[in-house]
Design a protein around this motif. Sequence first.
Motif, short mmCIF file in Angstrom:
data_model
loop_
_atom_site.label_atom_id
_atom_site.label_comp_id
_atom_site.label_asym_id
_atom_site.label_seq_id
_atom_site.Cartn_x
_atom_site.Cartn_y
_atom_site.Cartn_z
N GLY A 175 9.88 1.70 -6.11
CA GLY A 175 11.08 1.84 -5.28
C GLY A 175 11.57 0.55 -4.67
O GLY A 175 12.41 0.58 -3.77
N THR A 176 11.06 -0.57 -5.13
CA THR A 176 11.54 -1.87 -4.67
C THR A 176 11.69 -2.80 -5.87
O THR A 176 11.15 -2.54 -6.95
CB THR A 176 10.57 -2.52 -3.66
N ARG A 209 4.13 -11.44 -0.98
CA ARG A 209 4.82 -10.78 -2.09
C ARG A 209 5.48 -9.47 -1.67
O ARG A 209 6.61 -9.17 -2.07
CB ARG A 209 3.84 -10.54 -3.24
N SER A 210 4.79 -8.69 -0.86
CA SER A 210 5.36 -7.41 -0.43
C SER A 210 6.58 -7.63 0.47
O SER A 210 7.56 -6.89 0.37
CB SER A 210 4.30 -6.57 0.28
N ARG A 227 11.37 4.52 2.12
CA ARG A 227 10.39 4.12 3.13
C ARG A 227 8.99 4.67 2.85
O ARG A 227 7.99 4.06 3.19
CB ARG A 227 10.85 4.58 4.52
N SER A 228 8.93 5.84 2.23
CA SER A 228 7.63 6.46 1.99
C SER A 228 6.77 5.64 1.03
O SER A 228 5.56 5.82 0.98
CB SER A 228 7.81 7.87 1.45
N HIS A 233 3.76 -3.93 6.17
CA HIS A 233 4.46 -5.22 6.22
C HIS A 233 5.91 -5.06 5.77
O HIS A 233 6.82 -5.67 6.35
CB HIS A 233 3.74 -6.24 5.33
N GLN A 234 6.13 -4.24 4.77
CA GLN A 234 7.48 -4.03 4.27
C GLN A 234 8.33 -3.25 5.26
O GLN A 234 9.51 -3.56 5.45
CB GLN A 234 7.43 -3.31 2.92
N ILE A 235 7.74 -2.25 5.89
CA ILE A 235 8.48 -1.47 6.88
C ILE A 235 8.89 -2.34 8.06
O ILE A 235 10.04 -2.28 8.53
CB ILE A 235 7.64 -0.27 7.36
#
Length: 247
Positions: A175-176, A209-210, A227-228, A233-235
């Motif tokens: 999802g990214t 990287r994330s 978001r799930s 770190h990404q959130i």
Amino acid sequence: MKIDILTLFPDMCNTVVNESIIGRALRAGKIDIKCTNIRDFAGNKHNKVDDAPYGGGMGMIMSAEPIYNCFMSLYNAEAEQKPHLIYLSPKGETFTQKKAVELSKKEHIVLLCGHYEGIDQRVIDEIVDEEISIGDYVLTGGELPALVVADAVCRMLPGVLSDDICFEEESHFAGTLEYPQFTRPPVWKGRAVPDVLLSGNHAEIDKWRSIKSIEETFERRQDIIDRSSLNKHQIKRLDELIAEKQK
């Protein structure tokens, strides 16, 4: 997995599937891909597979019978389960990584390549399970879309790539979009590789990287962010990016 491609141009498809990673997997017996010429089932002297559309109009329509007979030649209808038949069509559902994963779990899929102005609707209603499009544009035939689908699906299969991580970290899988990649030399035209990638600290590299992955996705494709599927770190970085944009 077995993949059959029904086409008017089998040589075109065979050239592609026998190259690169998919070709190696095919020769190693990891996958089974066969391209079948619909014209072989035309049933007439000139192998004609198309005719003028009822009601008038430009172009020609692929006839139902050759397509049907070609498909039915692939399996024993009395003893085997019907393969999952996909018609590559501009009217179909847009192809995604999620769909590639879903299709990779099937034992046998068939990809039907249309041509001319399309195919007789009756054969679609009779044997097609779903229609798939690779984008909002029109090509001269279904071969390129079929090859795109076959490639994306085969990469998900065990043993095709060297390790599952080869596709799990790629764009769209989680999802990214994928983070930026670098290789030697460490400095090129005055542009240096980020220090963290040279540090040897794998925890910090994974974190970098994330974060870069969510930054790339926020900048280019906010519509695919889920978001799930994000780590902490990404959130955190996503919330910072949203706050910065709202200022």
